[in-house]
Design a protein around this motif. Structure first.
Motif, PDB file in Angstrom:
ATOM      1  N   ASP A 149      34.370 -11.022  73.619  1.00  0.00           N
ATOM      2  CA  ASP A 149      35.352 -11.414  72.617  1.00  0.00           C
ATOM      3  C   ASP A 149      34.787 -11.167  71.220  1.00  0.00           C
ATOM      4  O   ASP A 149      34.346 -12.072  70.541  1.00  0.00           O
ATOM      5  N   ASP A 150      34.808  -9.931  70.827  1.00  0.00           N
ATOM      6  CA  ASP A 150      34.223  -9.511  69.561  1.00  0.00           C
ATOM      7  C   ASP A 150      35.280  -9.614  68.479  1.00  0.00           C
ATOM      8  O   ASP A 150      36.313  -8.961  68.539  1.00  0.00           O
ATOM      9  N   SER A 151      35.025 -10.414  67.458  1.00  0.00           N
ATOM     10  CA  SER A 151      36.009 -10.650  66.412  1.00  0.00           C
ATOM     11  C   SER A 151      36.316  -9.411  65.591  1.00  0.00           C
ATOM     12  O   SER A 151      37.276  -9.380  64.835  1.00  0.00           O
ATOM     13  N   SER A 152      35.494  -8.366  65.728  1.00  0.00           N
ATOM     14  CA  SER A 152      35.757  -7.148  64.963  1.00  0.00           C
ATOM     15  C   SER A 152      36.897  -6.344  65.558  1.00  0.00           C
ATOM     16  O   SER A 152      37.398  -5.417  64.939  1.00  0.00           O
ATOM     17  N   TYR A 153      37.317  -6.695  66.769  1.00  0.00           N
ATOM     18  CA  TYR A 153      38.393  -5.966  67.410  1.00  0.00           C
ATOM     19  C   TYR A 153      39.745  -6.582  67.076  1.00  0.00           C
ATOM     20  O   TYR A 153      39.869  -7.783  66.877  1.00  0.00           O
ATOM     21  N   ASP A 154      40.771  -5.744  67.061  1.00  0.00           N
ATOM     22  CA  ASP A 154      42.130  -6.186  66.790  1.00  0.00           C
ATOM     23  C   ASP A 154      42.561  -7.220  67.813  1.00  0.00           C
ATOM     24  O   ASP A 154      42.372  -7.046  69.007  1.00  0.00           O
ATOM     25  N   LYS A 155      43.134  -8.332  67.355  1.00  0.00           N
ATOM     26  CA  LYS A 155      43.571  -9.396  68.246  1.00  0.00           C
ATOM     27  C   LYS A 155      45.017  -9.233  68.677  1.00  0.00           C
ATOM     28  O   LYS A 155      45.561 -10.075  69.364  1.00  0.00           O
ATOM     29  N   GLY A 156      45.673  -8.161  68.225  1.00  0.00           N
ATOM     30  CA  GLY A 156      46.982  -7.876  68.760  1.00  0.00           C
ATOM     31  C   GLY A 156      48.100  -8.718  68.199  1.00  0.00           C
ATOM     32  O   GLY A 156      49.053  -9.015  68.902  1.00  0.00           O
ATOM     33  N   ASP A 157      48.020  -9.140  66.929  1.00  0.00           N
ATOM     34  CA  ASP A 157      49.102  -9.901  66.339  1.00  0.00           C
ATOM     35  C   ASP A 157      50.299  -8.986  66.102  1.00  0.00           C
ATOM     36  O   ASP A 157      50.152  -7.817  65.782  1.00  0.00           O
ATOM     37  N   TYR A 158      51.497  -9.557  66.248  1.00  0.00           N
ATOM     38  CA  TYR A 158      52.715  -8.807  65.990  1.00  0.00           C
ATOM     39  C   TYR A 158      53.243  -9.136  64.607  1.00  0.00           C
ATOM     40  O   TYR A 158      53.080 -10.251  64.120  1.00  0.00           O
ATOM     41  N   SER A 159      53.893  -8.170  63.964  1.00  0.00           N
ATOM     42  CA  SER A 159      54.479  -8.408  62.657  1.00  0.00           C
ATOM     43  C   SER A 159      55.792  -7.649  62.552  1.00  0.00           C
ATOM     44  O   SER A 159      56.092  -6.767  63.372  1.00  0.00           O
ATOM     45  N   LEU A 160      56.571  -7.968  61.533  1.00  0.00           N
ATOM     46  CA  LEU A 160      57.851  -7.299  61.315  1.00  0.00           C
ATOM     47  C   LEU A 160      57.667  -5.811  61.035  1.00  0.00           C
ATOM     48  O   LEU A 160      58.549  -4.996  61.325  1.00  0.00           O
ATOM     49  N   ASP A 161      56.532  -5.426  60.465  1.00  0.00           N
ATOM     50  CA  ASP A 161      56.258  -4.021  60.172  1.00  0.00           C
ATOM     51  C   ASP A 161      56.213  -3.170  61.437  1.00  0.00           C
ATOM     52  O   ASP A 161      56.392  -1.951  61.384  1.00  0.00           O
ATOM     53  N   HIS A 162      55.946  -3.791  62.577  1.00  0.00           N
ATOM     54  CA  HIS A 162      55.908  -3.057  63.840  1.00  0.00           C
ATOM     55  C   HIS A 162      57.307  -2.700  64.333  1.00  0.00           C
ATOM     56  O   HIS A 162      57.456  -1.846  65.207  1.00  0.00           O
ATOM     57  N   VAL A 163      58.320  -3.367  63.786  1.00  0.00           N
ATOM     58  CA  VAL A 163      59.693  -3.191  64.257  1.00  0.00           C
ATOM     59  C   VAL A 163      60.578  -2.518  63.220  1.00  0.00           C
ATOM     60  O   VAL A 163      61.320  -1.584  63.520  1.00  0.00           O
ATOM     61  N   PHE A 164      60.481  -2.980  61.981  1.00  0.00           N
ATOM     62  CA  PHE A 164      61.339  -2.481  60.907  1.00  0.00           C
ATOM     63  C   PHE A 164      60.564  -1.417  60.125  1.00  0.00           C
ATOM     64  O   PHE A 164      59.716  -1.742  59.299  1.00  0.00           O
ATOM     65  N   VAL A 165      60.871  -0.152  60.390  1.00  0.00           N
ATOM     66  CA  VAL A 165      60.009   0.927  59.886  1.00  0.00           C
ATOM     67  C   VAL A 165      60.669   1.799  58.826  1.00  0.00           C
ATOM     68  O   VAL A 165      59.971   2.416  58.023  1.00  0.00           O
ATOM     69  N   THR A 166      62.005   1.884  58.797  1.00  0.00           N
ATOM     70  CA  THR A 166      62.669   2.708  57.795  1.00  0.00           C
ATOM     71  C   THR A 166      62.893   1.897  56.516  1.00  0.00           C
ATOM     72  O   THR A 166      62.756   0.672  56.511  1.00  0.00           O
ATOM     73  N   ASP A 167      63.279   2.579  55.437  1.00  0.00           N
ATOM     74  CA  ASP A 167      63.515   1.884  54.167  1.00  0.00           C
ATOM     75  C   ASP A 167      64.639   0.868  54.292  1.00  0.00           C
ATOM     76  O   ASP A 167      64.539  -0.253  53.785  1.00  0.00           O
ATOM     77  N   THR A 202      54.428  -1.653  77.458  1.00  0.00           N
ATOM     78  CA  THR A 202      53.166  -0.922  77.446  1.00  0.00           C
ATOM     79  C   THR A 202      53.165   0.158  76.375  1.00  0.00           C
ATOM     80  O   THR A 202      52.186   0.303  75.625  1.00  0.00           O
ATOM     81  N   VAL A 203      54.245   0.921  76.282  1.00  0.00           N
ATOM     82  CA  VAL A 203      54.333   1.953  75.251  1.00  0.00           C
ATOM     83  C   VAL A 203      54.259   1.318  73.870  1.00  0.00           C
ATOM     84  O   VAL A 203      53.541   1.810  72.981  1.00  0.00           O
ATOM     85  N   PHE A 204      54.968   0.220  73.663  1.00  0.00           N
ATOM     86  CA  PHE A 204      54.948  -0.473  72.373  1.00  0.00           C
ATOM     87  C   PHE A 204      53.534  -0.944  72.038  1.00  0.00           C
ATOM     88  O   PHE A 204      53.044  -0.758  70.926  1.00  0.00           O
ATOM     89  N   GLU A 205      52.854  -1.518  73.011  1.00  0.00           N
ATOM     90  CA  GLU A 205      51.504  -2.037  72.802  1.00  0.00           C
ATOM     91  C   GLU A 205      50.514  -0.907  72.514  1.00  0.00           C
ATOM     92  O   GLU A 205      49.691  -0.997  71.592  1.00  0.00           O
ATOM     93  N   LEU A 206      50.582   0.159  73.286  1.00  0.00           N
ATOM     94  CA  LEU A 206      49.651   1.279  73.095  1.00  0.00           C
ATOM     95  C   LEU A 206      49.835   1.933  71.727  1.00  0.00           C
ATOM     96  O   LEU A 206      48.862   2.367  71.104  1.00  0.00           O
ATOM     97  N   PHE A 207      51.066   1.999  71.256  1.00  0.00           N
ATOM     98  CA  PHE A 207      51.337   2.614  69.960  1.00  0.00           C
ATOM     99  C   PHE A 207      50.993   1.678  68.807  1.00  0.00           C
ATOM    100  O   PHE A 207      50.310   2.071  67.856  1.00  0.00           O
ATOM    101  N   VAL A 208      51.421   0.426  68.901  1.00  0.00           N
ATOM    102  CA  VAL A 208      51.291  -0.512  67.789  1.00  0.00           C
ATOM    103  C   VAL A 208      49.873  -1.052  67.647  1.00  0.00           C
ATOM    104  O   VAL A 208      49.308  -1.085  66.549  1.00  0.00           O
TER     105      VAL A 208
END
Length: 252
Positions: A149-167, A202-208
């Motif tokens: 459990d290395d804190s330097s690695y991404d913990k996988g938090d989700y945010s609105l930026d992962h969903v709302f991508v266009t202007d 899985t696709v969402f996780e691998l990309f985001v």
């Protein structure tokens, strides 16, 4: 988008060179120890897949641990090391192998069509109840090996930026951001992702979170670019609509 962030890229490059050297020496024990250096992020990915399966009733709690996959993963990498041409290929190979091992172990999860068909009609209490039930069943602390459990690695938090991508979508995200805190956003996204099938999540996780390109995800998932692109677009569309139906409409 870069395939991996710079810190992981540097670590992968160093590890790849060491693994090739150890393979030539036929030193499998040291080889496995070296491989352990790059496994935290992969175990995190495995843990999220397992927790999702628990929440959706496809896996009994405590039936698996991410470490259960370690021995087979070590064997796969060691046996195929000479076929892996560089550090980026190693990164992709690890996730492709883990994905296959998971697919062999977990019951296939179906897309919850009923949930999305009725998304217009859910009341606030119904949304809250579904979120609470999902959180109780499988959205707790992810199972991980403490030593990895290395804190330097991404913990996988989700945010609105992962969903709302266009202007245009960014304007909607700004409205949501005014009323929703980080924890609420993450809990909602985990609930809705849990209603999708395993391929979509899985696709969402691998990309985001894992930073793979669509081409790399197609290789990991043994499918084509167009299919991966469609799946990612569908996942974002369902997430966006769920935010709109639950939070924007009720606030108008």
């Amino acid at each position: 988008m870069e395939t991996v962030n710079n810190d992981v890229r540097i670590l992968l490059k160093e590890t790849y060179s060491n693994l090739i050297s150890l393979k030539k020496k036929d030193d499998q024990e040291t080889f496995n120890n070296e491989l352990m250096k790059i496994l935290p992020k992969i175990y995190r990915y495995v843990a999220k897949r397992l927790n999702s399966a628990v929440a959706n009733g496809k896996l009994n709690k405590d039936m698996f641990d991410p470490s259960d996959f370690a021995d087979q993963l070590f064997i796969e990498v060691y046996d195929h090391m000479y076929e892996i041409g560089n550090a980026d290929e190693l990164h992709t190979f690890l996730f492709k192998t883990v994905d296959r091992l998971l697919e062999d172990s977990l019951v296939e999860e179906e897309f919850d069509q009923l949930f999305f068909d009725n998304i217009d009609s859910y009341s606030k209490p119904e949304w809250d109840a579904m979120e609470e039930n999902y959180s109780t069943d499988g959205d707790g602390d992810l199972v991980m090996l403490e030593e990895l459990d290395d804190s330097s690695y991404d913990k996988g938090d989700y945010s609105l930026d992962h969903v709302f991508v266009t202007d245009d979508e960014k304007e909607l995200a700004a409205k949501l951001d005014e009323t929703l805190n980080k924890e609420r956003i993450e809990r909602h996204m985990r609930l809705v992702l849990g209603k999708m099938n395993a391929a979509m999540r899985t696709v969402f996780e691998l990309f985001v979170h894992q930073g793979f390109t669509l081409k790399e995800i197609a290789h990991i998932r043994s499918t084509n670019f167009a299919e991966v692109e469609r799946i990612l677009m569908d996942a974002r569309r369902f997430l966006k609509e769920s935010f709109e139906k639950r939070f924007l409409i009720e606030s108008n």
